[in-house]
Design a protein around this motif. Sequence first.
Motif, PDB file in Angstrom:
ATOM      1  N   LYS A 149       0.589  -1.144  -0.068  1.00 36.15           N
ATOM      2  CA  LYS A 149       0.041  -0.061   0.024  1.00 36.15           C
ATOM      3  C   LYS A 149       0.856   1.180  -0.054  1.00 36.15           C
ATOM      4  N   LYS A 150       0.519   2.205  -0.697  1.00 35.93           N
ATOM      5  CA  LYS A 150       1.228   3.655  -0.961  1.00 35.93           C
ATOM      6  C   LYS A 150       0.086   4.630  -0.433  1.00 35.93           C
ATOM      7  N   TYR A 151       0.405   5.231   0.393  1.00 30.11           N
ATOM      8  CA  TYR A 151      -0.164   6.268   0.988  1.00 30.11           C
ATOM      9  C   TYR A 151      -1.899   5.689   1.310  1.00 30.11           C
ATOM     10  N   GLY A 152      -1.828   4.653   1.773  1.00 28.18           N
ATOM     11  CA  GLY A 152      -3.285   3.904   2.050  1.00 28.18           C
ATOM     12  C   GLY A 152      -4.174   3.094   0.842  1.00 28.18           C
ATOM     13  N   SER A 153      -3.517   3.438  -0.168  1.00 29.92           N
ATOM     14  CA  SER A 153      -4.178   2.635  -1.303  1.00 29.92           C
ATOM     15  C   SER A 153      -3.242   1.565  -1.851  1.00 29.92           C
ATOM     16  N   VAL A 154      -3.880   0.415  -2.361  1.00 28.13           N
ATOM     17  CA  VAL A 154      -3.560  -0.800  -2.696  1.00 28.13           C
ATOM     18  C   VAL A 154      -3.011  -0.334  -4.116  1.00 28.13           C
ATOM     19  N   ILE A 155      -1.786  -0.739  -4.440  1.00 24.44           N
ATOM     20  CA  ILE A 155      -1.312  -0.608  -5.914  1.00 24.44           C
ATOM     21  C   ILE A 155      -2.168  -1.760  -6.807  1.00 24.44           C
ATOM     22  N   THR A 156      -2.742  -1.188  -7.843  1.00 26.77           N
ATOM     23  CA  THR A 156      -3.799  -2.018  -8.531  1.00 26.77           C
ATOM     24  C   THR A 156      -2.992  -2.707  -9.618  1.00 26.77           C
ATOM     25  N   ILE A 157      -3.641  -3.539 -10.232  1.00 28.52           N
ATOM     26  CA  ILE A 157      -3.301  -4.393 -11.570  1.00 28.52           C
ATOM     27  C   ILE A 157      -2.730  -3.669 -12.763  1.00 28.52           C
ATOM     28  N   ASP A 158      -3.104  -2.280 -12.666  1.00 29.00           N
ATOM     29  CA  ASP A 158      -2.614  -1.630 -13.885  1.00 29.00           C
ATOM     30  C   ASP A 158      -1.179  -0.928 -13.719  1.00 29.00           C
ATOM     31  N   ASN A 159      -0.497  -1.292 -12.448  1.00 28.06           N
ATOM     32  CA  ASN A 159       0.879  -1.189 -12.164  1.00 28.06           C
ATOM     33  C   ASN A 159       1.466  -2.120 -12.642  1.00 28.06           C
ATOM     34  N   HIS A 160       2.628  -1.652 -13.653  1.00 33.52           N
ATOM     35  CA  HIS A 160       3.340  -2.663 -14.488  1.00 33.52           C
ATOM     36  C   HIS A 160       4.162  -3.663 -13.530  1.00 33.52           C
ATOM     37  N   PHE A 161       4.906  -3.293 -12.402  1.00 27.77           N
ATOM     38  CA  PHE A 161       5.315  -3.894 -11.451  1.00 27.77           C
ATOM     39  C   PHE A 161       4.723  -4.995 -10.774  1.00 27.77           C
TER      40      PHE A 161
ATOM     41  N   VAL B 146       4.899  -9.222 -11.043  1.00 33.63           N
ATOM     42  CA  VAL B 146       4.919  -9.966  -9.787  1.00 33.63           C
ATOM     43  C   VAL B 146       3.929 -11.044  -9.626  1.00 33.63           C
ATOM     44  N   MET B 147       2.758 -10.745 -10.067  1.00 33.14           N
ATOM     45  CA  MET B 147       1.644 -11.538 -10.041  1.00 33.14           C
ATOM     46  C   MET B 147       1.879 -12.719 -11.101  1.00 33.14           C
ATOM     47  N   GLU B 148       2.279 -12.425 -12.329  1.00 37.97           N
ATOM     48  CA  GLU B 148       2.691 -13.592 -13.292  1.00 37.97           C
ATOM     49  C   GLU B 148       3.908 -14.274 -13.133  1.00 37.97           C
ATOM     50  N   GLY B 149       5.013 -13.847 -12.133  1.00 36.71           N
ATOM     51  CA  GLY B 149       5.871 -14.640 -11.638  1.00 36.71           C
ATOM     52  C   GLY B 149       5.420 -15.688 -10.699  1.00 36.71           C
ATOM     53  N   ILE B 150       4.487 -14.910  -9.828  1.00 38.66           N
ATOM     54  CA  ILE B 150       3.808 -16.076  -8.816  1.00 38.66           C
ATOM     55  C   ILE B 150       3.155 -16.975  -9.364  1.00 38.66           C
ATOM     56  N   SER B 151       2.547 -16.720 -10.129  1.00 42.03           N
ATOM     57  CA  SER B 151       1.464 -17.543 -11.220  1.00 42.03           C
ATOM     58  C   SER B 151       2.355 -18.630 -11.767  1.00 42.03           C
ATOM     59  N   ALA B 152       3.272 -18.412 -12.323  1.00 38.69           N
ATOM     60  CA  ALA B 152       4.035 -19.181 -13.106  1.00 38.69           C
ATOM     61  C   ALA B 152       4.752 -20.318 -12.267  1.00 38.69           C
ATOM     62  N   SER B 153       5.515 -19.733 -11.027  1.00 36.75           N
ATOM     63  CA  SER B 153       5.898 -20.598 -10.060  1.00 36.75           C
ATOM     64  C   SER B 153       5.259 -21.744  -9.424  1.00 36.75           C
ATOM     65  N   CYS B 154       3.781 -20.981  -9.358  1.00 34.40           N
ATOM     66  CA  CYS B 154       3.115 -22.114  -8.684  1.00 34.40           C
ATOM     67  C   CYS B 154       2.365 -23.118  -9.539  1.00 34.40           C
ATOM     68  N   LYS B 155       2.049 -22.727 -10.957  1.00 40.18           N
ATOM     69  CA  LYS B 155       1.991 -23.801 -12.051  1.00 40.18           C
ATOM     70  C   LYS B 155       3.030 -24.895 -12.253  1.00 40.18           C
ATOM     71  N   LYS B 156       4.171 -24.122 -12.052  1.00 39.96           N
ATOM     72  CA  LYS B 156       5.451 -25.193 -12.105  1.00 39.96           C
ATOM     73  C   LYS B 156       5.544 -26.275 -11.244  1.00 39.96           C
TER      74      LYS B 156
END
Length: 95
Positions: free
Chosen positions: A67-79, A83-93
């Motif tokens: 969270k930055k300034y009380g807001s959750v960083i949303t899916i439109d954030n490239h970073f 991160v989510m794609e990396g987690i998903s790929a690792s879980c599938k692996k």
Amino acid sequence: MSITAKELAKKLNLSAAAVSMALNNKPGVSTKTRLKVRAAAEKYGYDFSKINEKSYENATIHFVIYKKYGSVITIDNHFFTEVMEGISASCKKIN
């Protein structure tokens, strides 16, 4: 009794981290160092069963939401997307 990674590091005059990366095929060491460590590990009787396939059957995944300034960083954030794609790929692996 087999040699430990720490003892192997001392014999090769390398850091324990470098030996660990080499034995576990992780990035961070050169091919030359990786081959040197693996050859020495075999020579001194390192127990490779310690690093073979790990079981993830009952693994738990922890995730931190930033969270930055009380807001959750949303899916439109490239970073965040990367991160989510990396987690998903690792879980599938590891199923």
